[in-house]
Design a protein around this motif. Structure first.
Motif, mmCIF file in Angstrom:
data_model
loop_
_atom_site.group_PDB
_atom_site.id
_atom_site.type_symbol
_atom_site.label_atom_id
_atom_site.label_comp_id
_atom_site.label_asym_id
_atom_site.label_seq_id
_atom_site.Cartn_x
_atom_site.Cartn_y
_atom_site.Cartn_z
ATOM 1 N N LEU A 275 0.863 -1.185 0.000
ATOM 2 C CA LEU A 275 0.000 0.000 0.000
ATOM 3 C C LEU A 275 0.896 1.231 0.000
ATOM 4 O O LEU A 275 1.796 1.353 0.840
ATOM 5 N N CYS B 77 -8.509 -0.591 7.591
ATOM 6 C CA CYS B 77 -8.558 0.381 6.488
ATOM 7 C C CYS B 77 -9.274 1.654 6.923
ATOM 8 O O CYS B 77 -8.887 2.767 6.519
ATOM 9 N N HIS C 254 -3.085 3.586 -2.554
ATOM 10 C CA HIS C 254 -3.538 2.524 -3.458
ATOM 11 C C HIS C 254 -2.434 1.478 -3.567
ATOM 12 O O HIS C 254 -1.294 1.691 -3.120
ATOM 13 N N SER C 255 -2.762 0.367 -4.196
ATOM 14 C CA SER C 255 -1.771 -0.652 -4.549
ATOM 15 C C SER C 255 -0.658 -0.032 -5.378
ATOM 16 O O SER C 255 -0.914 0.655 -6.372
ATOM 17 N N TRP D 50 -8.002 3.901 -4.729
ATOM 18 C CA TRP D 50 -8.776 3.448 -3.568
ATOM 19 C C TRP D 50 -9.118 4.627 -2.652
ATOM 20 O O TRP D 50 -10.273 4.903 -2.362
ATOM 21 N N ALA E 14 -8.549 -1.729 1.095
ATOM 22 C CA ALA E 14 -7.524 -1.428 0.088
ATOM 23 C C ALA E 14 -7.050 -2.674 -0.637
ATOM 24 O O ALA E 14 -6.771 -2.644 -1.844
ATOM 25 N N PHE F 106 -8.760 -4.144 -4.052
ATOM 26 C CA PHE F 106 -8.956 -3.210 -5.170
ATOM 27 C C PHE F 106 -9.208 -3.923 -6.493
ATOM 28 O O PHE F 106 -9.879 -3.390 -7.383
#
Length: 454
Positions: A15, A123, A145-146, A178, A219, A222
């Motif tokens: 993340l 999260c 986000h990833s 996200w 997250a 996603f």
């Protein structure tokens, strides 16, 4: 107090939060950063830093924060790093630009693995932390986000030239991730009502005019199709010029690219190819596994039957000393970067293969140096490993490229192999030292005598 690096863990997604905001430089810095630390300490659920790094590492306490910032301070900025000693791994930094520059604050957080954020409550804590920061330090743009998916989206350039994206920043909604915080300027450009009516899991206007938008509760999920649909709906809503189906198709393609692929490599090269895969960027990992699953190297051709070996045509003792000297040159070249080269084992050949591939030696070194010095060094070293570990026997030749090593019912030409090996980045795998060794190993005949070079 050695922190756990994100590079210490197996390759997998993380993340990533990037947060660019502003702070008030008129007051004391400690007071201005108090909300930052309070939100971090309250909401870093299971990933709280315990190491502060400035000029030296210290245990996380508030006094260590101030000390690190003071140590790093110069005329333009100050910064610090925050890490953890245990899983999950954390790589976090805080950068403050100081007057007379505009007082800006940049926060970078990478938590590995991304799967750590599979729980909705964890999260939610992360969202609340970013909300608190964005409410206190007005942002131009922030996103979590990833990291793999961000890379596939080409964030933060989104296809623009570097000079352009540095100049313009996130000046329109190039992508919805996200977690997003849109600054007041972008909110005005999109339209406040449109922004606040975005179909998403959470949309909230903050007191300073920023808007917090979260597409999905977790997250780590996603890439789920439901999460991708939510992401596409939000993006198409904020960008009426985009077609929902097209946006969703692109997101699904990215999910497919990141879908896990089971490695099925040629057994001889599995240890090498596993390291090659581990070395590529995380967003390219699954594609690389699929590519190498389908790839098969050509069989080594640098051999002939032992009963057709070229006879020795040179003084053996002098030739063996020559080969030994060439091999020692490779050891001298690589012993720092590849310590196992000192051991002359099959594993050291794989280590050399990977190092040369990682460094792209055929491209990054001068061709004349490679052909005149590196090829003989690599070939002699390969020959020595065949001699030492497979009871091989050198058959010296006056011409270096004709030097042979007898192993069982075949003689091998290690110098020729080294020449093909060092032609290109691709040939480091298709003509690897590891593969030739394993092939020679299969043709070894028990009881064959061996003579060590030098």
């Amino acid at each position: 107090m050695k922190p756990l690096s994100v590079h210490d863990l197996k390759p997998e997604d993380s993340l990533l939060l990037t947060f660019d905001g502003a702070y008030d430089s008129r007051g004391a810095l400690e007071r201005e950063l108090e909300p930052f630390l309070e939100a971090l300490e309250k909401h870093a659920d299971g990933w709280m830093p315990d190491v502060v790094e400035g000029k030296r590492r210290r245990k996380y306490v508030r006094s260590a924060i101030w000390k690190a910032l003071e140590e790093a301070r110069d005329e333009a900025s100050t910064s610090l790093g925050l890490y953890r000693k245990e899983w999950p791994a954390l790589d976090m930094s805080l950068l403050l630009w100081l007057p007379p520059r505009p007082p800006e604050l940049a926060i970078f957080i990478k938590v590995k693995p991304l799967s750590f954020f599979s729980e909705e409550q964890r999260c939610l804590h992360f969202v609340e932390m970013v909300r608190a920061w964005a409410s206190r330090y007005p942002v131009s743009h922030a996103v979590a986000h990833s990291i793999a998916d961000r890379n596939l989206a080409d964030s933060p350039s989104f296809g623009r030239e570097q000079a352009v994206w540095h100049r313009d920043g996130f000046d329109k909604v190039y992508e919805v991730f996200w977690l997003n915080v849109f600054g007041p300027e972008l909110v005005r450009a999109v339209g406040r009502e449109r922004m606040l009516s975005t179909p998403a899991w959470r949309v909230e206007e903050l007191p300073n005019g920023c808007v917090l938008l979260v597409t999905w509760p977790t997250a780590a999920d996603f890439a789920r199709d439901e999460a991708r649909q939510a992401q596409a709906r939000a993006h198409a809503h904020l960008r009426p010029d985009l077609d929902f189906d097209t946006v969703l198709r692109t997101l699904r393609e990215r999910s497919a690219t990141l879908a896990p692929v089971e490695p099925c490599f040629p057994p001889d090269l599995a240890p090498l190819l596993s390291r090659v895969v581990d070395d590529v960027a995380i967003h390219e990992r699954q594609r690389k596994i699929a590519e190498l699953n389908a790839w098969r190297p050509p069989e080594p051709r640098e051999w002939r039957a032992a009963d057709t070996a070229l006879p020795s045509d040179v003084d053996e003792a002098r030739a063996l000393a020559r080969y030994s000297l060439h091999a020692e040159r490779l050891v001298a070249m690589l012993h720092t970067q590849v310590p196992s080269v000192l051991e002359a084992t099959p594993e050291s050949l794989t280590d050399i293969d990977f190092y040369f591939w990682h460094e792209d030696v055929p491209k990054t070194r001068l061709r004349e140096v490679l052909d005149e010095h590196v090829v003989p060094a690599v070939g002699a070293y390969l020959g020595q490993v065949l001699v030492y570990t497979l009871d091989g026997q050198w058959i010296p030749r006056d011409r270096l490229m004709e030097a042979q090593v007898r192993v069982g019912d075949r003689v091998w030409f290690p110098m020729i192999r080294a020449w093909y090996y060092l032609r290109s980045h691709e040939s480091l795998l298709s003509s690897s030292l590891t593969q030739l060794y394993r092939e020679a190993e299969r043709h070894r005949v028990s009881g064959a005598g061996g003579t060590r070079g030098g």
